[in-house]
Design an enzyme around this catalytic site. Structure first.
Site, short mmCIF file in Angstrom:
data_model
loop_
_atom_site.label_atom_id
_atom_site.label_comp_id
_atom_site.label_asym_id
_atom_site.label_seq_id
_atom_site.Cartn_x
_atom_site.Cartn_y
_atom_site.Cartn_z
N LEU A 86 27.47 38.83 38.31
CA LEU A 86 28.03 37.62 38.95
C LEU A 86 29.38 37.89 39.61
O LEU A 86 29.67 37.36 40.68
CB LEU A 86 28.17 36.50 37.91
CG LEU A 86 26.85 35.97 37.37
CD1 LEU A 86 27.10 35.05 36.16
CD2 LEU A 86 26.09 35.21 38.45
N GLU A 109 45.59 42.63 44.00
CA GLU A 109 46.33 43.36 42.96
C GLU A 109 45.52 43.26 41.67
O GLU A 109 44.86 42.26 41.43
CB GLU A 109 47.70 42.74 42.69
CG GLU A 109 48.71 42.91 43.81
CD GLU A 109 48.69 41.74 44.76
OE1 GLU A 109 48.03 40.72 44.45
OE2 GLU A 109 49.32 41.84 45.84
N TYR A 121 36.14 46.63 41.75
CA TYR A 121 36.71 46.80 43.09
C TYR A 121 36.36 48.17 43.67
O TYR A 121 36.04 48.29 44.85
CB TYR A 121 38.23 46.60 43.05
CG TYR A 121 38.64 45.25 42.49
CD1 TYR A 121 37.90 44.10 42.77
CD2 TYR A 121 39.76 45.10 41.68
CE1 TYR A 121 38.26 42.86 42.26
CE2 TYR A 121 40.13 43.86 41.17
CZ TYR A 121 39.37 42.75 41.45
OH TYR A 121 39.72 41.52 40.94
C1 COA Z 1 36.30 41.44 36.51
C2 COA Z 1 35.14 40.43 36.39
C3 COA Z 1 35.30 39.35 37.46
C4 COA Z 1 33.81 41.17 36.60
O1 COA Z 1 32.76 40.22 36.57
P1 COA Z 1 31.33 40.55 35.93
O2 COA Z 1 30.41 39.48 36.34
O3 COA Z 1 31.47 40.82 34.48
O4 COA Z 1 31.01 41.93 36.67
P2 COA Z 1 29.58 42.43 37.21
O5 COA Z 1 28.55 42.26 36.14
O6 COA Z 1 29.31 41.84 38.53
O7 COA Z 1 29.88 43.99 37.37
C5 COA Z 1 29.94 44.62 38.64
C6 COA Z 1 30.57 45.99 38.46
O8 COA Z 1 31.90 45.85 37.96
C7 COA Z 1 32.18 46.90 37.02
N1 COA Z 1 32.41 46.29 35.71
C8 COA Z 1 32.36 44.97 35.41
N2 COA Z 1 32.70 44.78 34.12
C9 COA Z 1 32.96 45.99 33.60
C10 COA Z 1 33.37 46.44 32.32
N3 COA Z 1 33.58 45.58 31.31
N4 COA Z 1 33.59 47.76 32.14
C11 COA Z 1 33.40 48.63 33.14
N5 COA Z 1 32.98 48.27 34.40
C12 COA Z 1 32.78 46.97 34.61
C13 COA Z 1 30.97 47.80 37.02
O9 COA Z 1 31.18 48.77 38.03
C14 COA Z 1 29.86 46.85 37.44
O10 COA Z 1 28.80 47.49 38.06
P3 COA Z 1 27.54 47.99 37.17
O11 COA Z 1 26.99 46.74 36.53
O12 COA Z 1 26.63 48.59 38.20
O13 COA Z 1 28.07 48.94 36.16
C15 COA Z 1 35.08 39.83 34.95
O14 COA Z 1 35.15 40.89 34.01
C16 COA Z 1 36.17 38.83 34.66
O15 COA Z 1 36.09 37.65 35.01
N6 COA Z 1 37.24 39.29 33.96
C17 COA Z 1 38.34 38.43 33.56
C18 COA Z 1 39.16 38.02 34.75
C19 COA Z 1 39.67 39.22 35.51
O16 COA Z 1 40.10 40.21 34.95
N7 COA Z 1 39.66 39.07 36.85
C20 COA Z 1 40.16 40.10 37.75
C21 COA Z 1 41.61 39.91 37.94
S1 COA Z 1 42.28 41.17 39.04
#
Ligand code: COA
Length: 152
Positions: A86, A109, A121
């Protein structure tokens, strides 16, 4: 309003969403945005967009475009629904919207202590530009921010 399939859709955030956004914000971050931060973004006219699954708010992004540069200020997925693609979908949608608006560059950032977001990213082609010393508050002090960017 934009349908993304799989019961997912995007819509603009409004002040009526702040409780639901804050509930995610406080579970997702150790140093979350405050209600005031969110309200200011809405008032400034930042792009504040909710990711919905049916009627449930499950994520959001907040960004600002200045001339040709889109700046991501916040992106977040409900912790219960992370690691299902997502975040990647929402980031792609943000870049698409920014490009449609005329931006040619995406900038953000990220905390040095946030490897999940950095991996996301990197996966989507962002490259490290610089490191901003003490850019973020932590519970006990400050930490550096990494500035990342890509062409869109
Ligand atoms: C960062 C965030 C938005 C990622 O959303 P997500 O829906 O969990 O991520 P996705 O499932 O789409 O993952 C896409 C890619 O991101 C990376 N990724 C996401 N979560 C990860 C984790 N916990 N550890 C390592 N890689 C990760 C991987 O490369 C992944 O690709 P893959 O599934 O092929 O390995 C989510 O962890 C979040 O909301 N975190 C808290 C808020 C935050 O930190 N926002 C960013 C502020 S800069």
């Amino acid at each position: 309003m934009k349908s993304l399939g799989r019961d997912l859709w995007l819509r603009p955030m409004s002040s009526a969403d702040l409780d639901a956004v804050l509930a995610i914000e406080f579970r997702a971050y150790s140093v979350p945005w405050s209600r005031n931060n969110l309200a200011e973004s809405l008032a400034y006219g930042h792009h504040c967009v909710c990711l919905m699954q049916e009627q449930r708010l499950i994520g959001y992004y907040i960004s600002q475009t200045i001339v040709d540069e889109a700046h991501l200020l916040n992106i977040c997925i409900d912790p219960d629904l992370q690691r299902r693609g997502l975040g990647e979908l929402l980031l792609q949608e943000w870049m698409l919207a920014a490009r449609e608006e005329g931006a040619s560059r995406a900038l953000l950032e990220v905390r040095v202590s946030n490897p999940a977001a950095q991996a996301l990213y990197q996966k989507l082609g962002f490259q490290l530009l610089s490191r901003r010393k003490g850019y973020y508050r932590t519970l006990t002090g400050k930490e550096d921010g990494l500035v990342m960017a890509r062409t869109i």
